[in-house]
Design a protein around this motif. Structure first.
Motif, PDB file in Angstrom:
ATOM      1  N   VAL A 176       0.957  -1.197  -0.173  1.00  0.00           N
ATOM      2  CA  VAL A 176      -0.053  -0.093  -0.059  1.00  0.00           C
ATOM      3  C   VAL A 176       0.995   1.180  -0.310  1.00  0.00           C
ATOM      4  N   SER A 177       0.339   2.184  -0.936  1.00  0.00           N
ATOM      5  CA  SER A 177       1.120   3.510  -0.953  1.00  0.00           C
ATOM      6  C   SER A 177       0.016   4.584  -0.922  1.00  0.00           C
ATOM      7  N   THR A 178       0.335   5.566  -0.430  1.00  0.00           N
ATOM      8  CA  THR A 178      -0.860   6.766  -0.487  1.00  0.00           C
ATOM      9  C   THR A 178      -0.079   8.196  -0.893  1.00  0.00           C
ATOM     10  N   ALA A 179      -0.741   8.887  -1.568  1.00  0.00           N
ATOM     11  CA  ALA A 179      -0.317  10.210  -1.831  1.00  0.00           C
ATOM     12  C   ALA A 179      -1.429  11.337  -1.131  1.00  0.00           C
ATOM     13  N   PRO A 180      -0.835  12.190  -0.620  1.00  0.00           N
ATOM     14  CA  PRO A 180       0.766  13.005  -0.941  1.00  0.00           C
ATOM     15  C   PRO A 180       1.557  12.408   0.049  1.00  0.00           C
ATOM     16  N   ASP A 181       1.280  11.691   0.969  1.00  0.00           N
ATOM     17  CA  ASP A 181       2.199  11.409   2.137  1.00  0.00           C
ATOM     18  C   ASP A 181       3.423  10.625   1.465  1.00  0.00           C
ATOM     19  N   ASP A 182       3.565   9.737   0.818  1.00  0.00           N
ATOM     20  CA  ASP A 182       4.521   8.936   0.465  1.00  0.00           C
ATOM     21  C   ASP A 182       4.986   9.659  -1.206  1.00  0.00           C
ATOM     22  N   SER A 183       4.032  10.166  -1.773  1.00  0.00           N
ATOM     23  CA  SER A 183       4.870  11.028  -2.992  1.00  0.00           C
ATOM     24  C   SER A 183       3.461  11.388  -3.613  1.00  0.00           C
ATOM     25  N   ASP A 184       3.821  12.414  -4.545  1.00  0.00           N
ATOM     26  CA  ASP A 184       2.606  13.221  -5.256  1.00  0.00           C
ATOM     27  C   ASP A 184       3.013  12.974  -6.783  1.00  0.00           C
ATOM     28  N   GLU A 185       3.802  11.821  -7.230  1.00  0.00           N
ATOM     29  CA  GLU A 185       4.192  11.558  -8.544  1.00  0.00           C
ATOM     30  C   GLU A 185       3.545  10.335  -8.830  1.00  0.00           C
ATOM     31  N   PRO A 186       2.673   9.865  -9.992  1.00  0.00           N
ATOM     32  CA  PRO A 186       1.836   8.661 -10.252  1.00  0.00           C
ATOM     33  C   PRO A 186       2.956   7.525 -10.163  1.00  0.00           C
ATOM     34  N   ASN A 187       4.189   7.674 -11.006  1.00  0.00           N
ATOM     35  CA  ASN A 187       4.912   6.394 -10.935  1.00  0.00           C
ATOM     36  C   ASN A 187       5.776   6.120  -9.775  1.00  0.00           C
ATOM     37  N   ALA A 188       6.066   7.110  -9.172  1.00  0.00           N
ATOM     38  CA  ALA A 188       6.476   7.085  -7.763  1.00  0.00           C
ATOM     39  C   ALA A 188       5.501   6.377  -6.764  1.00  0.00           C
ATOM     40  N   LEU A 189       4.290   6.430  -6.956  1.00  0.00           N
ATOM     41  CA  LEU A 189       3.386   5.845  -6.031  1.00  0.00           C
ATOM     42  C   LEU A 189       3.227   4.438  -6.561  1.00  0.00           C
ATOM     43  N   ILE A 190       3.176   4.152  -7.711  1.00  0.00           N
ATOM     44  CA  ILE A 190       3.387   2.658  -7.834  1.00  0.00           C
ATOM     45  C   ILE A 190       4.477   2.064  -7.532  1.00  0.00           C
ATOM     46  N   ARG A 191       5.696   2.702  -7.792  1.00  0.00           N
ATOM     47  CA  ARG A 191       7.070   1.930  -7.174  1.00  0.00           C
ATOM     48  C   ARG A 191       7.010   1.879  -5.729  1.00  0.00           C
ATOM     49  N   ASN A 192       6.453   2.785  -5.029  1.00  0.00           N
ATOM     50  CA  ASN A 192       6.240   2.599  -3.518  1.00  0.00           C
ATOM     51  C   ASN A 192       5.451   1.421  -3.172  1.00  0.00           C
ATOM     52  N   ALA A 193       4.432   1.377  -3.840  1.00  0.00           N
ATOM     53  CA  ALA A 193       3.425   0.078  -3.559  1.00  0.00           C
ATOM     54  C   ALA A 193       4.112  -1.119  -3.772  1.00  0.00           C
ATOM     55  N   ASP A 194       4.830  -1.208  -4.914  1.00  0.00           N
ATOM     56  CA  ASP A 194       5.675  -2.476  -5.399  1.00  0.00           C
ATOM     57  C   ASP A 194       6.684  -2.855  -4.263  1.00  0.00           C
ATOM     58  N   ARG A 195       7.499  -1.668  -3.892  1.00  0.00           N
ATOM     59  CA  ARG A 195       8.431  -1.848  -2.781  1.00  0.00           C
ATOM     60  C   ARG A 195       7.777  -2.363  -1.577  1.00  0.00           C
ATOM     61  N   ALA A 196       6.714  -1.881  -1.153  1.00  0.00           N
ATOM     62  CA  ALA A 196       5.860  -2.461  -0.022  1.00  0.00           C
ATOM     63  C   ALA A 196       5.442  -3.892  -0.305  1.00  0.00           C
ATOM     64  N   LEU A 197       5.118  -4.170  -1.394  1.00  0.00           N
ATOM     65  CA  LEU A 197       4.582  -5.597  -1.604  1.00  0.00           C
ATOM     66  C   LEU A 197       5.959  -6.459  -1.551  1.00  0.00           C
ATOM     67  N   TYR A 198       6.841  -6.255  -2.088  1.00  0.00           N
ATOM     68  CA  TYR A 198       7.923  -7.247  -2.225  1.00  0.00           C
ATOM     69  C   TYR A 198       8.850  -7.373  -0.987  1.00  0.00           C
ATOM     70  N   ILE A 199       9.058  -6.015  -0.489  1.00  0.00           N
ATOM     71  CA  ILE A 199      10.177  -5.912   0.633  1.00  0.00           C
ATOM     72  C   ILE A 199       9.333  -6.364   1.914  1.00  0.00           C
ATOM     73  N   GLY A 200       7.919  -5.700   2.205  1.00  0.00           N
ATOM     74  CA  GLY A 200       7.480  -5.577   3.145  1.00  0.00           C
ATOM     75  C   GLY A 200       6.330  -6.678   3.419  1.00  0.00           C
ATOM     76  N   ALA A 201       6.096  -7.420   2.303  1.00  0.00           N
ATOM     77  CA  ALA A 201       5.268  -8.634   2.397  1.00  0.00           C
ATOM     78  C   ALA A 201       5.734  -9.909   1.761  1.00  0.00           C
ATOM     79  N   LYS A 202       6.236  -9.897   0.570  1.00  0.00           N
ATOM     80  CA  LYS A 202       6.788 -11.172  -0.018  1.00  0.00           C
ATOM     81  C   LYS A 202       8.046 -11.636   0.930  1.00  0.00           C
ATOM     82  N   GLN A 203       9.040 -10.726   1.229  1.00  0.00           N
ATOM     83  CA  GLN A 203      10.236 -11.046   1.719  1.00  0.00           C
ATOM     84  C   GLN A 203       9.832 -11.138   3.241  1.00  0.00           C
TER      85      GLN A 203
END
Length: 567
Positions: free
Chosen positions: A529-556
C-alpha cells in the motif's frame, strides 16, 4: 380548464355588449352609400380567397386580406368594411391552426376586428377622409393613415390582452415590424384595386384579383419551401453533431435535446423495442431530462406500438385523435403528437415520440424531417456502439475484463492531478500479487490458473464496488486505486481482503491430473500500500512505492501479508 372557461365567458360577454350594438350604431352614424350587389360579391369572394392563403413568416401566419378591405372601405365606408372583416374572422377561425379553443378565438377575434375597424374608420373620417373620392393624393394620404391606424390599433389590442393575461411581450415585436412591412407592400395594390374598380366595375376585381391570388399562392408555396429548406439544413447540422458523439449515452441525450428544440416540442421520448416490449430510454420534458420510472408495455400497445407494428410514422393534431389509442405514459396536457420508428439495418429497434401542448403543432414536412433525423440517430447510435466496443477492448484486459495497465496509467495521472489541485485529499494505491502462482500453473495447468485470475477479478470488483477502480497490472498482479482513502483506511481494507482470499475456495479443473475433475484450491495474496501525497505526489513513484512495499514488506517477510510503504 376553469381559467379557460372563465376567459370564454368574459369574452362572450364583451362581444355581446359591444359588437351587436356597435354594428347598429355604425350603420346609423356612417350609413353605406348605395351598393352594387355584384361588386360586393366580388369583393367578398376575393377577400375569402385571400384569407385562405397566408404567408408564414418567422413561424407566424400573415394575411394579405387588408388589400381587399382597404379598397372596400374607400368605396363603401365603415359599415361595409366591418361586415367584411367579421366574415373573414369566420374564415380565419377555421383556416388557422391554434391551440386556443374556438370558444375563445371567435369572440376575441370578432371583437378585435370590430374595434380596430371602428377606430381606423372613425379616425379616417374625422381627419377629413371621404368615401368614394377619386382624388389620388387624397386617397393615398388618407388611405395610408387609415391603414397605419388599423395596424397600430390591432397590435395595441393584442398587447393589452397579453398584459392582462400576464404574458410579458413587447409591443414593437418582430411580428409588428413584419405587419407594417407587408402593409407597405400591399397598400399600392389596394389603391390600384380601388381606383380601377371605380372606372371599370367589378371586372377590375377579376383583372387584378386573379393575378394577385396567383402571386399570393406562389409566395405561400415559396414560404413553405423555404421553411422546409431551413429545417432540412438544421437536420443536417444535427446529423453531423450526432456523428461526432463517441458514446451511446451522448448520442441519446444530444438527439433528444436537438429534436425537441428544432420542432419546438414540450415533450420528447426515446423508446426501446426489444423482447416484445417497449421500454422508455429517455424522457425529456420542458427542456430537462426526468427520471425513468415508467413501466414497460407490450410492443403492440399504444401509439408507439402502432408505429412498431405498421412501420410508419404518424401525426396527431389534437388529443381527441389519439386518446383512445394511447397506452402507457403521455402527459395529460399533451395535444399534438408526432411519432416515428427508429430502424437500423431495416429492423425497427425503437420509437421516437414528441408531443406539444398546442393543437396542430406539427405539419407533414416535419414528419419527413423526423424520419431523416431518426436515420441519423440510428446510424450514430450504431457507430457509437462500435466506438465504445473498440475503446473497451483497448482499455480492458481480455481475460479478466478488468481495466488494463494502459487505462490505469492514464487514470492514475488524472487522479493525481486532482490531488495536486486540492480536489482530493488523498489517493491510495493497493498492489497485490498471488503467492506461488507459477506453481499453480505447473500443478493444475494454465487454464486452471486463468480460472483463478477470473474469479479473483470478480471478488475484487465486488469488494471495491464504486469506491475505487480495479485493474490487472500484469500476470498475477492487480492494482486498486482508492480516491480520498487515507493509508489507515486502505490498510484495513487490504487486511480484510487478504483474510477473505485465503479462506476462499477457488473451483478449478485439474487439467494435468489423470482425471479432469473439479476441485477447490486456496491462494494467498501479498499486498503493498502507498498513499499520496504522504508517500509521493508523482504517479510513477506511487506505483514504485506500493511495489516496494509488496515485495520487501510482504513477500520477503513471508508472503500472505499486507505492508505499507515506509520512507
Amino acid at each position: 380548464m376553469q381559467q379557460i372557461n372563465k376567459r370564454s365567458m368574459v369574452l362572450w360577454f364583451l362581444w355581446a355588449a359591444i359588437v351587436p350594438a356597435g354594428l347598429y350604431l355604425t350603420y346609423q352614424f356612417y350609413p353605406p352609400p348605395e351598393m352594387d350587389a355584384w361588386n360586393v360579391l366580388a369583393f367578398t369572394v376575393l377577400a375569402i380567397l385571400t384569407s385562405l392563403m397566408p404567408l408564414n413568416i418567422n413561424g407566424t401566419p400573415m394575411y394579405l386580406v387588408q388589400c381587399v378591405t382597404i379598397a372596400l372601405f374607400l368605396k363603401y365606408g365603415i359599415f361595409a368594411e366591418v361586415l367584411l372583416s367579421q366574415l373573414t374572422v369566420l374564415v380565419l377561425l377555421f383556416r388557422s391552426r391554434s391551440s386556443a379553443p374556438r370558444s375563445q378565438r371567435l369572440p376575441f377575434n370578432s371583437l378585435m376586428f370590430f374595434v380596430v375597424s371602428i377606430i381606423a374608420g372613425v379616425t379616417y373620417m374625422k381627419l377629413g377622409g371621404e368615401i368614394g373620392s377619386l382624388d389620388l393624393v387624397h386617397v393615398i394620404a388618407f388611405g395610408m393613415i387609415y391603414e397605419i391606424v388599423s395596424i397600430g390599433a390591432n397590435h395595441l389590442f393584442l398587447y393589452l390582452d397579453d398584459a392582462i393575461m400576464g404574458n410579458d411581450k413587447s409591443f414593437f415585436s418582430l411580428d409588428t415590424i413584419w405587419d407594417f412591412a407587408i402593409t407597405l407592400l400591399v397598400f399600392p395594390y389596394a389603391i390600384t384595386l380601388y381606383i380601377t374598380e371605380a372606372y371599370i366595375g367589378w371586372a377590375a376585381l377579376l383583372l387584378l384579383g386573379i393575378p394577385f391570388l396567383m402571386v399570393a399562392g406562389l409566395l405561400q408555396m415559396y414560404s413553405s419551401s423555404e421553411k422546409v429548406n431551413i429545417d432540412l439544413k438544421k437536420a443536417g447540422e444535427i446529423g453531423h453533431q450526432l456523428a461526432a458523439r463517441l458514446s451511446t449515452d451522448e448520442v441519446l441525450d444530444q438527439f433528444v435535446i436537438q429534436v425537441s428544440d428544432l420542432l419546438k416540442s414540450d415533450y420528447a421520448y426515446v423508446i426501446d423495442y426489444r423482447d416484445s416490449q417497449l421500454q422508455m430510454l429517455r424522457m425529456y420534458e420542458d427542456n430537462r431530462f426526468v427520471d425513468l420510472n415508467v413501466p414497460a408495455v407490450r410492443y403492440n400497445k399504444g401509439i408507439g406500438g402502432n408505429v412498431v407494428v405498421t412501420g410508419t410514422s404518424v401525426i396527431y393534431n389534437k388529443k381527441k385523435e389519439w386518446a383512445d389509442i394511447a397506452s402507457g405514459y403521455i402527459p395529460d396536457d399533451a395535444e399534438s403528437i408526432m411519432c416515428t420508428p427508429v430502424a437500423r439495418n431495416n429492423k425497427i429497434e425503437g420509437v421516437l415520440l414528441i408531443a406539444s401542448r398546442k393543437k396542430y403543432a406539427y405539419v407533414d414536412h416535419q414528419l419527413q424531417i423526423l424520419d431523416i433525423l431518426s436515420t441519423y440517430f440510428a446510424v450514430s447510435l450504431e457507430k457509437a456502439g462500435y466506438v465504445q466496443k473498440a475503446i473497451a477492448k483497448s482499455e480492458r484486459c481480455g481475460l479478466t475484463g478488468l481495466y488494463n495497465y494502459r487505462y490505469l496509467d492514464e487514470l492514475l495521472e488524472k487522479t493525481m492531478n486532482r490531488v495536486k489541485r486540492g480536489d482530493l485529499k488523498n489517493l491510495s494505491l493497493v498492489m497485490m500479487d498471488i503467492d506461488h502462482f507459477k506453481s499453480i500453473n505447473d500443478t493444475y495447468g494454465h487454464q486452471s490458473g486463468n480460472d483463478i485470475l477470473i474469479e479473483l477479478a470478480r471478488i475484487l470488483e465486488a469488494e471495491v464496488g464504486n469506491e475505487g477502480t480495479v485493474a490487472r497490472y500484469g500476470g498475477e498482479e492487480f492494482v486498486i486505486l482508492f480516491p480520498n482513502y487515507g493509508k489507515d483506511l486502505t490498510m484495513l481494507f487490504a487486511e480484510a481482503l487478504r483474510k477473505k482470499i485465503e479462506k476462499h475456495d477457488f473451483m478449478i479443473k485439474n487439467d494435468l491430473g489423470t482425471e479432469r475433475m473439479a476441485m477447490a484450491v486456496h491462494i494467498t495474496l501479498s499486498i503493498g500500500v502507498s498513499t499520496a501525497p504522504d508517500d509521493s505526489d508523482e504517479p510513477n513513484a506511487l506505483i514504485r512505492n506500493a511495489d516496494r512495499a509488496l515485495y520487501i514488506g510482504a513477500k520477503q517477510a513471508g508472503r500472505n501479508k499486507v505492508a505499507a510503504y515506509a520512507k
